[in-house]
Design a protein around this motif. Structure first.
Motif, PDB file in Angstrom:
ATOM      1  N   ALA A  82      16.631   2.103  18.448  1.00  0.00           N
ATOM      2  CA  ALA A  82      16.975   2.821  18.599  1.00  0.00           C
ATOM      3  C   ALA A  82      18.940   2.620  18.839  1.00  0.00           C
ATOM      4  N   HIS A  83      19.330   1.714  19.717  1.00  0.00           N
ATOM      5  CA  HIS A  83      20.205   1.147  19.776  1.00  0.00           C
ATOM      6  C   HIS A  83      20.783   0.810  18.534  1.00  0.00           C
ATOM      7  N   ARG A  84      19.948   0.114  17.162  1.00  0.00           N
ATOM      8  CA  ARG A  84      21.045  -0.133  15.928  1.00  0.00           C
ATOM      9  C   ARG A  84      21.672   1.371  15.832  1.00  0.00           C
ATOM     10  N   LYS A 120      23.342  -8.502  20.849  1.00  0.00           N
ATOM     11  CA  LYS A 120      22.355  -8.599  19.814  1.00  0.00           C
ATOM     12  C   LYS A 120      21.578  -7.851  20.641  1.00  0.00           C
ATOM     13  N   HIS A 121      20.549  -7.059  19.737  1.00  0.00           N
ATOM     14  CA  HIS A 121      19.591  -6.488  19.999  1.00  0.00           C
ATOM     15  C   HIS A 121      17.715  -6.983  19.005  1.00  0.00           C
ATOM     16  N   GLY A 122      17.351  -6.931  19.892  1.00  0.00           N
ATOM     17  CA  GLY A 122      16.150  -7.349  19.143  1.00  0.00           C
ATOM     18  C   GLY A 122      16.301  -9.017  18.371  1.00  0.00           C
ATOM     19  N   VAL A 123      16.302  -8.610  17.072  1.00  0.00           N
ATOM     20  CA  VAL A 123      16.291 -10.135  16.323  1.00  0.00           C
ATOM     21  C   VAL A 123      18.471 -10.457  15.594  1.00  0.00           C
ATOM     22  N   GLU A 124      18.820  -8.579  15.595  1.00  0.00           N
ATOM     23  CA  GLU A 124      20.445  -8.591  14.992  1.00  0.00           C
ATOM     24  C   GLU A 124      21.499  -8.721  15.942  1.00  0.00           C
ATOM     25  N   ILE A 147      34.112  -0.756   8.683  1.00  0.00           N
ATOM     26  CA  ILE A 147      32.893  -1.044   7.968  1.00  0.00           C
ATOM     27  C   ILE A 147      31.645  -1.367   9.628  1.00  0.00           C
ATOM     28  N   ALA A 148      30.533  -0.190   9.564  1.00  0.00           N
ATOM     29  CA  ALA A 148      29.718  -0.943  10.553  1.00  0.00           C
ATOM     30  C   ALA A 148      27.966  -1.898   9.994  1.00  0.00           C
ATOM     31  N   PHE A 149      28.100  -2.969  10.508  1.00  0.00           N
ATOM     32  CA  PHE A 149      26.511  -3.184  10.053  1.00  0.00           C
ATOM     33  C   PHE A 149      25.311  -4.068  10.784  1.00  0.00           C
ATOM     34  N   SER A 150      25.288  -4.224  10.782  1.00  0.00           N
ATOM     35  CA  SER A 150      23.974  -5.501  11.400  1.00  0.00           C
ATOM     36  C   SER A 150      23.708  -6.304  10.275  1.00  0.00           C
ATOM     37  N   TYR A 151      22.687  -7.999  11.059  1.00  0.00           N
ATOM     38  CA  TYR A 151      23.084  -9.011   9.997  1.00  0.00           C
ATOM     39  C   TYR A 151      21.907  -9.498  11.149  1.00  0.00           C
ATOM     40  N   ILE A 152      21.185 -10.918  10.530  1.00  0.00           N
ATOM     41  CA  ILE A 152      19.875 -11.829  10.991  1.00  0.00           C
ATOM     42  C   ILE A 152      20.915 -12.922  11.239  1.00  0.00           C
ATOM     43  N   PRO A 153      21.096 -13.981  12.400  1.00  0.00           N
ATOM     44  CA  PRO A 153      21.723 -15.025  12.090  1.00  0.00           C
ATOM     45  C   PRO A 153      20.846 -16.009  11.929  1.00  0.00           C
TER      46      PRO A 153
END
Ligand SMILES: C[S@@+](CC[C@H](N)C(=O)[O-])C[C@H]1O[C@@H](n2cnc3c(N)ncnc32)[C@H](O)[C@@H]1O
Length: 290
Positions: free
Chosen positions: A80-82, A273-277, A210-216
């Protein structure tokens, strides 16, 4: 990606959005209209049946998704936050005069379909793997196509973004653009991720974002989602959508800079960071266009 099969993870994200719609308090986070549009799209495209959508709306589904949080802490609400962050970034960019929106690895995301009528002078584009994009197109055709929404079916691991967009007559390389890539880069090999960011800078005009998400990445360089990382890496491989790319947060700025992007942590809601991303917004290095 399983050959010729639609994405399982895209279906999972979309069903999570439906279930989040049934969770108390999430209406304050989720973008307006997203739950209803996602439900319609899932059924109209044939991704799942009406019964599955009804189940996804149940409190039992909420409890099951919450139970999975013991493996990926916070990941259920994180979707939801993403969605909220991406929509906020798109709306902010449109307020600043952006005229193009490109959603990469769009899955069953409904942002383009929902916003296109509200912004008739903006062109919306989406790209996804052919098997997923075709199903989505079927759903959008049933829900009502938008004149300013173009759905493109391409494998971004194999085809160059510049070439893909060259075939799209309405794409304008000089236009101020906002690109969204949520939940995508972990599924691409390292060279494809580098190439994608570089090409994103080539196909967009001054002032683009650019808006993106990533896993550390963890100390071993592999995606780190906590104590169950090994299990998750194995599970993702088993469903045919392995996590291939991750990066340490402290290395992100140096990664983006030579590819034409500057991390912009001061933009609202980013570097959280929300969850794992992690969620990131980067601005285009305009000196390249001068
Ligand atoms: C986790 S899903 C996220 C979907 C969507 N962004 C969302 O958040 O609702 C990942 C998406 O990336 C797409 N994808 C993965 N690899 C791809 C590739 N090589 N080319 C195009 N799309 C790809 C999948 O088909 C899938 O729709």
């Amino acid at each position: 990606m399983r050959k010729g099969k639609p994405s399982i993870t895209a279906r999972k994200v979309a069903l999570s959005i439906v279930t989040l719609g049934a969770k108390a308090g999430m209406d304050r986070v989720l973008p307006r209209g997203i739950v209803q549009a996602t439900e319609r799209l899932l059924v109209a495209s044939g991704v799942v049946g009406a019964r599955t959508v009804r189940w996804a709306r149940s409190q039992r589904a909420v409890a099951i998704y919450e139970a999975f949080d013991s493996i990926l802490p916070g990941q259920f609400e994180a979707f939801a936050h993403r969605k909220a962050l991406c929509e906020r970034q798109v709306r902010d960019a449109l307020d600043l005069g952006t005229t193009q929106v490109l959603v990469l690895g769009a899955g069953y995301d409904t942002l383009g379909w929902r916003l296109a009528p509200e912004f008739p002078d903006v062109n919306f584009f989406e790209i996804d793997h052919p098997a997923t994009a075709r199903l989505k197109a079927k759903g959008i055709a049933a829900m009502g196509e938008r004149d300013n929404l173009c759905l493109i079916a391409e494998d971004l691991g194999k085809r160059n973004l510049v070439d893909v967009l060259k075939n799209s007559v309405s794409w304008d390389q000089k236009a101020r653009t906002i690109i969204v890539a949520e939940g995508l880069v972990m599924y691409l090999p390292a060279d494809a991720v580098q190439g994608l960011f570089r090409q994103c800078a080539v196909v967009t005009g001054v002032g683009s974002r650019i808006a993106f998400s990533y896993i550390p990445a963890g100390t071993d360089g592999r995606p780190d989602v906590g104590r169950w990382s090994g299990l998750m890496l194995w599970g993702q491989k088993m469903i045919g959508e392995p996590w291939l790319w991750s990066i340490r947060p402290e290395e992100l700025d140096a990664f983006l800079q030579p590819l034409g992007w500057t991390n912009a942590p001061t933009l609202a809601g980013t570097t959280v960071k929300h969850g794992v991303e992690f969620y990131v917004v980067a601005t285009k290095d305009n000196s390249r266009d001068e």
